[in-house]
Design a protein around this motif. Structure first.
Motif, PDB file in Angstrom:
ATOM      1  N   VAL A  34       0.701  -1.271   0.486  1.00 33.60           N
ATOM      2  CA  VAL A  34       0.401  -0.351   0.546  1.00 33.60           C
ATOM      3  C   VAL A  34       1.103   1.595   0.227  1.00 33.60           C
ATOM      4  CG1 VAL A  34      -1.970   1.220   1.773  1.00 33.60           C
ATOM      5  CG2 VAL A  34      -1.677  -1.399   1.345  1.00 33.60           C
ATOM      6  N   GLU A  35       0.458   1.810  -0.951  1.00 36.95           N
ATOM      7  CA  GLU A  35       1.512   3.454  -1.116  1.00 36.95           C
ATOM      8  C   GLU A  35       1.602   3.783   0.478  1.00 36.95           C
ATOM      9  OE1 GLU A  35       0.181   6.164  -3.903  1.00 36.95           O
ATOM     10  OE2 GLU A  35      -2.195   6.109  -3.554  1.00 36.95           O
ATOM     11  N   ARG A  36       2.546   4.683   0.580  1.00 32.46           N
ATOM     12  CA  ARG A  36       2.978   5.056   1.750  1.00 32.46           C
ATOM     13  C   ARG A  36       2.420   4.317   3.277  1.00 32.46           C
ATOM     14  NH1 ARG A  36       0.492   9.434  -2.138  1.00 32.46           N
ATOM     15  NH2 ARG A  36      -1.492   9.068  -0.842  1.00 32.46           N
ATOM     16  N   VAL A  37       1.936   3.665   3.194  1.00 33.44           N
ATOM     17  CA  VAL A  37       1.909   2.578   4.544  1.00 33.44           C
ATOM     18  C   VAL A  37       2.955   1.390   4.293  1.00 33.44           C
ATOM     19  CG1 VAL A  37      -0.096   1.192   5.651  1.00 33.44           C
ATOM     20  CG2 VAL A  37      -0.728   3.415   3.388  1.00 33.44           C
ATOM     21  N   GLY A  38       3.461   0.906   3.609  1.00 29.24           N
ATOM     22  CA  GLY A  38       4.408  -0.553   3.677  1.00 29.24           C
ATOM     23  C   GLY A  38       3.386  -2.040   3.171  1.00 29.24           C
ATOM     24  N   GLU A  39       4.043  -2.255   3.281  1.00 23.89           N
ATOM     25  CA  GLU A  39       3.252  -4.214   2.483  1.00 23.89           C
ATOM     26  C   GLU A  39       3.405  -5.434   3.746  1.00 23.89           C
ATOM     27  OE1 GLU A  39       6.044  -6.334   0.533  1.00 23.89           O
ATOM     28  OE2 GLU A  39       7.789  -5.638   1.672  1.00 23.89           O
ATOM     29  N   VAL A  40       2.027  -6.298   3.359  1.00 20.34           N
ATOM     30  CA  VAL A  40       2.176  -6.932   3.609  1.00 20.34           C
ATOM     31  C   VAL A  40       1.873  -8.054   3.294  1.00 20.34           C
ATOM     32  CG1 VAL A  40      -0.424  -6.861   3.628  1.00 20.34           C
ATOM     33  CG2 VAL A  40       0.442  -8.132   5.917  1.00 20.34           C
ATOM     34  N   ARG A  41       2.254  -9.570   3.951  1.00 16.00           N
ATOM     35  CA  ARG A  41       2.681 -10.657   3.599  1.00 16.00           C
ATOM     36  C   ARG A  41       2.536 -12.178   4.241  1.00 16.00           C
ATOM     37  NH1 ARG A  41       8.425 -10.715   0.839  1.00 16.00           N
ATOM     38  NH2 ARG A  41       9.097 -11.595   3.163  1.00 16.00           N
ATOM     39  N   ARG A  42       1.896 -12.927   3.730  1.00 14.78           N
ATOM     40  CA  ARG A  42       1.272 -14.199   4.048  1.00 14.78           C
ATOM     41  C   ARG A  42       1.640 -15.459   3.477  1.00 14.78           C
ATOM     42  NH1 ARG A  42      -4.048 -14.542   6.987  1.00 14.78           N
ATOM     43  NH2 ARG A  42      -3.295 -17.062   7.347  1.00 14.78           N
ATOM     44  N   THR A  43       2.001 -16.719   4.018  1.00 20.95           N
ATOM     45  CA  THR A  43       2.332 -18.227   3.119  1.00 20.95           C
ATOM     46  C   THR A  43       0.890 -18.514   3.853  1.00 20.95           C
ATOM     47  OG1 THR A  43       4.746 -17.639   2.741  1.00 20.95           O
ATOM     48  CG2 THR A  43       3.458 -19.335   2.472  1.00 20.95           C
ATOM     49  N   VAL A  44       0.716 -19.367   2.417  1.00 19.36           N
ATOM     50  CA  VAL A  44      -0.705 -20.182   2.788  1.00 19.36           C
ATOM     51  C   VAL A  44      -0.478 -20.851   2.152  1.00 19.36           C
ATOM     52  CG1 VAL A  44      -2.145 -18.316   3.063  1.00 19.36           C
ATOM     53  CG2 VAL A  44      -2.033 -19.513   1.258  1.00 19.36           C
ATOM     54  N   ARG A  45      -1.218 -22.241   2.278  1.00 18.89           N
ATOM     55  CA  ARG A  45      -1.159 -23.775   1.472  1.00 18.89           C
ATOM     56  C   ARG A  45      -2.484 -24.744   1.581  1.00 18.89           C
ATOM     57  NH1 ARG A  45       2.023 -24.122   7.107  1.00 18.89           N
ATOM     58  NH2 ARG A  45      -0.573 -24.739   8.122  1.00 18.89           N
ATOM     59  N   ARG A  46      -2.194 -24.812   0.083  1.00 22.82           N
ATOM     60  CA  ARG A  46      -3.666 -25.650  -1.107  1.00 22.82           C
ATOM     61  C   ARG A  46      -2.872 -26.647  -1.225  1.00 22.82           C
ATOM     62  NH1 ARG A  46      -8.176 -22.482  -1.675  1.00 22.82           N
ATOM     63  NH2 ARG A  46      -8.250 -23.351  -4.590  1.00 22.82           N
ATOM     64  N   HIS A  47      -4.149 -27.580  -1.179  1.00 28.60           N
ATOM     65  CA  HIS A  47      -4.057 -29.187  -0.640  1.00 28.60           C
ATOM     66  C   HIS A  47      -4.655 -29.442  -1.838  1.00 28.60           C
ATOM     67  CE1 HIS A  47      -2.269 -28.899   3.855  1.00 28.60           C
ATOM     68  NE2 HIS A  47      -3.133 -28.074   3.342  1.00 28.60           N
ATOM     69  N   PRO A  48      -4.289 -31.044  -2.178  1.00 27.37           N
ATOM     70  CA  PRO A  48      -4.841 -31.719  -2.501  1.00 27.37           C
ATOM     71  C   PRO A  48      -6.617 -32.413  -2.210  1.00 27.37           C
ATOM     72  CG  PRO A  48      -2.369 -32.286  -3.770  1.00 27.37           C
ATOM     73  CD  PRO A  48      -2.787 -31.151  -2.030  1.00 27.37           C
ATOM     74  N   PRO A  49      -6.123 -33.377  -0.983  1.00 27.17           N
ATOM     75  CA  PRO A  49      -7.392 -33.700  -0.062  1.00 27.17           C
ATOM     76  C   PRO A  49      -7.498 -32.939   0.286  1.00 27.17           C
ATOM     77  CG  PRO A  49      -4.858 -34.504   0.389  1.00 27.17           C
ATOM     78  CD  PRO A  49      -4.594 -33.520  -0.480  1.00 27.17           C
ATOM     79  N   ALA A  50      -8.263 -33.617   1.116  1.00 29.59           N
ATOM     80  CA  ALA A  50      -8.781 -32.696   2.584  1.00 29.59           C
ATOM     81  C   ALA A  50      -8.696 -33.931   3.877  1.00 29.59           C
ATOM     82  CB  ALA A  50     -11.105 -32.679   2.990  1.00 29.59           C
ATOM     83  N   GLU A  51      -8.037 -32.988   5.121  1.00 25.69           N
ATOM     84  CA  GLU A  51      -7.494 -33.880   5.873  1.00 25.69           C
ATOM     85  C   GLU A  51      -7.883 -34.832   6.309  1.00 25.69           C
ATOM     86  OE1 GLU A  51      -6.232 -32.551  10.598  1.00 25.69           O
ATOM     87  OE2 GLU A  51      -7.100 -31.741   9.726  1.00 25.69           O
ATOM     88  N   GLY A  52      -7.171 -36.197   6.932  1.00 25.82           N
ATOM     89  CA  GLY A  52      -8.483 -37.093   6.840  1.00 25.82           C
ATOM     90  C   GLY A  52      -8.541 -38.515   5.978  1.00 25.82           C
ATOM     91  N   VAL A  53      -8.144 -37.463   4.240  1.00 26.36           N
ATOM     92  CA  VAL A  53      -8.370 -38.757   3.359  1.00 26.36           C
ATOM     93  C   VAL A  53      -7.131 -39.367   2.948  1.00 26.36           C
ATOM     94  CG1 VAL A  53      -8.621 -39.144   0.796  1.00 26.36           C
ATOM     95  CG2 VAL A  53      -8.912 -36.872   2.433  1.00 26.36           C
ATOM     96  N   ARG A  54      -7.067 -40.775   2.641  1.00 25.51           N
ATOM     97  CA  ARG A  54      -6.510 -41.781   2.986  1.00 25.51           C
ATOM     98  C   ARG A  54      -6.038 -42.316   1.505  1.00 25.51           C
ATOM     99  NH1 ARG A  54     -10.370 -46.403   5.209  1.00 25.51           N
ATOM    100  NH2 ARG A  54     -11.819 -44.374   4.314  1.00 25.51           N
ATOM    101  N   SER A  55      -5.029 -42.506   0.856  1.00 21.72           N
ATOM    102  CA  SER A  55      -4.764 -42.528  -0.120  1.00 21.72           C
ATOM    103  C   SER A  55      -3.589 -44.338   0.082  1.00 21.72           C
ATOM    104  CB  SER A  55      -4.145 -41.231  -0.809  1.00 21.72           C
ATOM    105  OG  SER A  55      -2.882 -41.372  -0.284  1.00 21.72           O
TER     106      SER A  55
END
Length: 661
Positions: free
Chosen positions: A325-346
């Protein structure tokens, strides 16, 4: 040797005509033409239309020489000979046996000789020669039509020398040079194209570490920390002053460690946060408010590398979102995208010696078992391309099997359709699966095989089929070098399944273009692409080769079908073929999701849509249209599968299976 024998009479004719008595010339060349055919028969060489036509022409010229006087012959014998040569070459073209092809087959292996590509190249070259023979005929007719005194023996007349001798020889020389130089040039210039396809095939890489998060006292970046590929991706920035310029970027690496990036500029609203699902960007990689856009709008951003199709990592995909954001600064986050839902068994499985992956939903299976879906990929082979869809379906309550019907990179030739049935039965027999609620899903050539298998006698039993970019016919075998002559893609009970030819000759203009631009493309890191669709469209238009009827009897599949196609499919005409399937079935339970502007590969979930090509093959589709198609397909496919595998009595009676009883 056959070429030398074929043109020898004509070479003698052009050398001797005008220098030796006409009757002697035509008798001699006729004898030579007949003699060359005797030699060819002794050498067990095939009959050629050009050779037989030459004998006919020389026989007519011999008769003419004994009927007319020398005064007529010295003016008209040369044009008549050229006219005969023109007609012989033209007739060969019209009956599908261009004379260049007849001779070229002598110098190549049997497989190449039967290929449509060779036939197309030699047909083009034969048209060149036909044009030259026509020009020679016209040129040699000018002297007798313009000047009554002009003859082929007139060594002092400029018109006679020019039209009887110089121009015909020049035309022959130019045509011979083109015929001799173009094939080697094309072969040499095609090498870089083939090398790129091999050398630029990337290997899987470990994802690089994500940059550290950046916090801010005034800015708050709201992004889901963990989400699946098929779940919405919302980005909301709080704390930006009204009217301030906000730059939003998202980056992530694909399976091969290559960087992808999207960016857009926003103006912070007078009140409330910067919510990209509600605000149109001022500029950037997308144009309309869209919460998923930071993902699907990512562009290939790796330096010094040719772009290629995005393939998500097998581990959680790390996506770094940054807001400045101009004259304010920046913010950053790293997130995760998963193929399966938690608990899916393969777990990996083996089906009749072929590998696969079985994904089961979280939790304990219902008393009667999970509904199930067998997932089949396309011509890429293997099962890996279907792991993502299988995980997604398992997250939504289906037991899903990512299966292989042909080895990765192997040719599609004489593949037993029984492989599809074996896979479906393997899934149905699993202890956690309801054997009465099994459906199938397949892509491209896999969709062709699955539908053919279901419609075959004693084919696999399914409650419904999802066919992405399907075919209405069975096609000729294909391999890494193109179509495989005289070979089927499929067999059933050990017998060849009728097929339509893949007319790769229709791709020659693209291949020549690629040969011309390959080096420039490589230097600029541009892909050198080919659209296969014209080859399949030509196959649909032309007569079937080796097939009485290659249509898949889709009307024999009793259960519902969901066909998913893109209007800009660059691989084959999946849209028209899907319409043909539906037109023959006329079932109200069938569905067709036609995605406007999308290409051949319609994937499930939210993935980057830049670079819709792979391995030099153009898939088609625009970035925005592919994004819409991905979301629409995800919704429609899961809804369709839920309906056809429903467990209620009424639905069970309606979805009675897609095997013909």
């Amino acid at each position: 040797m056959g070429f030398v024998l074929g043109v020898l009479p004509w070479v003698l004719y052009w050398v001797l005509i005008g220098n030796v008595m006409f009757r002697l010339v035509v008798c001699l060349v006729l004898a030579v033409a007949v003699g060359t055919q005797v030699v060819s028969r002794l050498r067990r060489q095939p009959w050629r239309i050009f050779d037989l036509g030459s004998i006919v022409v020389f026989a007519i010229l011999t008769l003419t020489a004994f009927v007319f006087t020398d005064a007529i012959l010295e003016r008209w014998l040369q044009p008549l000979g050229n006219l005969g040569l023109f007609l012989v070459a033209l007739v060969g073209l019209l009956v599908g046996r261009p004379f260049v092809w007849e001779y070229a087959t002598e110098f190549v292996d049997a497989t190449t000789a039967r290929s449509d590509r060779l036939h197309a190249v030699t047909t083009t070259m034969t048209w060149l020669w036909v044009a030259v023979f026509a020009a020679m005929t016209v040129v040699t007719m000018i002297p007798p039509l313009v000047d009554e005194a002009a003859t082929i023996r007139d060594a002092a007349g400029l018109l006679s020398v020019l039209c009887y001798w110089v121009l015909p020889c020049v035309l022959l020389g130019l045509a011979a040079s083109a015929s001799g130089l173009v094939p080697p040039w094309f072969e040499i210039r095609s090498v870089p194209v083939e090398q790129r396809e091999t050398e630029e095939t990337p290997a899987a890489a470990t994802q690089s570490s994500a940059p550290s998060d950046i916090a801010s006292d005034t800015l708050v970046l709201d992004v889901p920390q963990d989400s699946r590929h098929d779940e919405p991706f919302a980005v909301v920035l709080h704390g930006a002053p009204a009217g301030s310029a906000v730059e939003l970027t998202a980056t992530g690496n694909d399976l091969h460690g290559r960087l992808w990036r999207s960016a857009a500029m926003f103006a912070a609203p007078a009140s409330g946060p910067v919510d990209i699902a509600l605000l149109d960007p001022l500029s950037g990689d997308w144009e309309r408010a869209d919460g998923d856009a930071p993902l699907w709008a990512m562009r290939f951003a790796a330096d010094g590398v040719t772009p290629d199709l995005f393939v998500p990592p097998t581990d959680p995909w790390l996506v770094t979102v940054t807001a400045r954001v101009e004259r304010v600064g920046e913010v950053r986050r790293t997130v995760r995208r998963h193929p399966p839902a938690e608990g899916v068994r393969s777990s990996t499985v083996e089906i009749d010696g072929r590998p696969g992956l079985l994904a089961l939903p979280p939790g304990t299976a219902p008393a009667d078992g999970w509904p199930a879906v067998a997932c089949f990929g396309g011509s890429e082979g293997g099962f890996e391309s279907q792991v993502g869809p299988a995980m997604l379906l398992a997250s939504r309550g289906f037991a899903a099997l990512a299966a292989s019907w042909v080895d990765e990179g192997a040719p599609i030739v004489a593949v037993p359709l029984e492989r599809f049935g074996t896979t479906v039965r393997f899934l149905a027999d699993h202890s956690e699966v309801d054997s009465d609620r099994v459906a199938g899903m397949a892509v491209s050539r896999g969709a062709e095989g699955l539908l053919s298998a279901v419609c075959a006698h004693e084919g696999p039993r399914c409650r419904g089929l999802v066919l992405i970019s399907p075919s209405s016919v069975t096609w000729q075998a294909i391999g890494s070098e193109g179509e495989i002559p005289d070979a089927p893609s499929w067999t059933v009970a050990g017998r060849d399944v009728p097929w339509l030819p893949v007319r790769s000759g229709a791709l020659m203009s693209q291949l020549v273009r690629n040969a011309w631009w390959a080096s420039r493309d490589a230097a600029a890191h541009r892909p050198t692409l080919i659209r296969l669709r014209p080859a399949y469209e030509a196959g649909l238009r032309g007569p079937a080769t080796g097939a009485a009827d290659a249509r898949i009897p889709a009307e024999q599949a009793d259960g519902p079908l969901l066909l998913v196609t893109g209007t800009e499919d660059a691989v084959w005409p999946s849209g028209p073929m899907a319409q043909e399937v539906l037109g023959r079935r006329l079932r109200p339970s069938d569905e067709h999701l036609s995605c406007r502007g999308a290409g051949h590969l319609v994937r499930l979930g939210v993935l980057p849509t830049d670079a819709q090509w792979t391995g030099g093959i153009a898939l088609g589709g625009t970035r925005t249209a592919q994004a819409v198609a991905q979301r629409s397909a995800t919704t429609r496919i899961t809804r369709f599968l839920s309906a056809v595998t429903a467990n209620s009595g009424d639905d069970r009676r309606r979805a009675v299976g897609t095997r013909r009883r």
